[in-house]
Write a protein that holds these residues in place. Structure first.
Motif, PDB file in Angstrom:
ATOM      1  N   MET A  18       0.831  -1.214   0.000  1.00  0.00           N
ATOM      2  CA  MET A  18       0.000   0.000   0.000  1.00  0.00           C
ATOM      3  C   MET A  18       0.861   1.258   0.000  1.00  0.00           C
ATOM      4  SD  MET A  18      -3.203  -0.923   2.455  1.00  0.00           S
ATOM      5  CE  MET A  18      -3.924   0.673   2.216  1.00  0.00           C
ATOM      6  N   PHE A  19       1.919   1.264   0.791  1.00  0.00           N
ATOM      7  CA  PHE A  19       2.795   2.435   0.834  1.00  0.00           C
ATOM      8  C   PHE A  19       3.480   2.639  -0.515  1.00  0.00           C
ATOM      9  CE2 PHE A  19       6.935   4.429   1.608  1.00  0.00           C
ATOM     10  CZ  PHE A  19       6.498   5.636   2.136  1.00  0.00           C
ATOM     11  N   LEU A  34      -7.249   5.233  -8.050  1.00  0.00           N
ATOM     12  CA  LEU A  34      -6.513   4.227  -7.290  1.00  0.00           C
ATOM     13  C   LEU A  34      -6.631   4.490  -5.791  1.00  0.00           C
ATOM     14  CD1 LEU A  34      -4.657   1.772  -7.645  1.00  0.00           C
ATOM     15  CD2 LEU A  34      -2.730   3.331  -7.626  1.00  0.00           C
ATOM     16  N   THR A  35      -6.512   5.740  -5.407  1.00  0.00           N
ATOM     17  CA  THR A  35      -6.641   6.104  -3.996  1.00  0.00           C
ATOM     18  C   THR A  35      -8.067   5.842  -3.511  1.00  0.00           C
ATOM     19  OG1 THR A  35      -4.962   7.801  -4.315  1.00  0.00           O
ATOM     20  CG2 THR A  35      -6.294   7.956  -2.334  1.00  0.00           C
ATOM     21  N   LEU A  36      -9.044   6.192  -4.323  1.00  0.00           N
ATOM     22  CA  LEU A  36     -10.434   5.940  -3.940  1.00  0.00           C
ATOM     23  C   LEU A  36     -10.716   4.443  -3.823  1.00  0.00           C
ATOM     24  CD1 LEU A  36     -12.278   8.643  -6.072  1.00  0.00           C
ATOM     25  CD2 LEU A  36     -11.809   8.665  -3.611  1.00  0.00           C
ATOM     26  N   MET A  37     -10.084   3.654  -4.688  1.00  0.00           N
ATOM     27  CA  MET A  37     -10.255   2.208  -4.621  1.00  0.00           C
ATOM     28  C   MET A  37      -9.613   1.650  -3.343  1.00  0.00           C
ATOM     29  SD  MET A  37      -8.882  -0.747  -7.195  1.00  0.00           S
ATOM     30  CE  MET A  37      -7.214  -0.572  -6.586  1.00  0.00           C
ATOM     31  N   LEU A  38      -8.448   2.203  -2.957  1.00  0.00           N
ATOM     32  CA  LEU A  38      -7.768   1.726  -1.754  1.00  0.00           C
ATOM     33  C   LEU A  38      -8.525   2.106  -0.481  1.00  0.00           C
ATOM     34  CD1 LEU A  38      -3.993   2.407  -2.509  1.00  0.00           C
ATOM     35  CD2 LEU A  38      -5.119   0.197  -2.279  1.00  0.00           C
ATOM     36  N   ILE A  39      -9.178   3.260  -0.481  1.00  0.00           N
ATOM     37  CA  ILE A  39      -9.855   3.714   0.740  1.00  0.00           C
ATOM     38  C   ILE A  39     -11.226   3.087   0.922  1.00  0.00           C
ATOM     39  CG2 ILE A  39     -10.957   5.750  -0.222  1.00  0.00           C
ATOM     40  CD1 ILE A  39     -10.483   7.141   2.386  1.00  0.00           C
TER      41      ILE A  39
END
Length: 181
Positions: A18-19, A34-39
């Protein structure tokens, strides 16, 4: 390695991935989805409680490993240094190695958890600031729609002008033909 340290190692690998994804220099068009998918999974209350419990468990393992390392170090100092290659000393050194490994594993997992959370918050804040900046700028267009609409309007006006010119030409021709008749 016991099962719970294997789970801690799995958490560590997940945090590293993740980092790495968050730290990659990606364009906004790729980084935002991508950030929205991770959150998305972390917005669920059940998952947040599970993550907090997991972090508490890792913190307990860290405290336990530090305590065990301290105990093993005391045993190592109590062993007779004259018999440096005795089986007892090797066994204590082995336990010290495992205690250090467990301490470093849990410690870096806790540290990386806080780093990933902070990095994620910075990336999210950066994306929000970029969105605000783009909306405030005068040449902002919503994904090219305004630009495309302007192009379509120009094309439509050109066709209308062309059609009006053709109508005018045909009216003049009709007027000329009427005069001949």
């Amino acid at each position: 390695m016991s099962i719970y340290y294997k789970l801690v190692f799995g958490v560590l690998v997940t945090e590293i991935v993740m980092f790495s994804i968050l730290a990659l220099p990606l364009p906004t068009k790729i980084r935002k989805p991508l950030t929205l998918m991770l959150i998305r999974p972390f917005l669920n209350d059940v998952i947040q409680v599970a993550i907090k419990c997991m972090l508490a468990f890792v913190a307990l393992l860290f405290v336990d490993s530090v305590n065990r390392l301290y105990t093993v170090q005391q045993e190592l100092e109590a062993v007779n240094p004259a018999s440096s290659f005795s089986g007892n000393r090797m066994e204590v050194l082995s336990r010290k190695f495992f205690a250090q490994r467990n301490m470093y594993l849990t410690g870096i997992t806790l540290f990386l958890t806080f780093v990933v959370v902070r990095t994620f918050n910075l990336v999210r804040e950066l994306l929000q600031l970029k969105d605000r900046y783009q909306m405030a700028s005068p040449d902002y267009d919503t994904s090219g729609e305004e630009k495309r609409n302007a192009e379509l309007k120009k094309e439509l006006e050109a066709q209308i002008a062309e059609r009006d010119a053709e109508i005018q030409r045909l009216q003049e021709k009709a007027a000329a033909l009427e005069k001949e008749i």
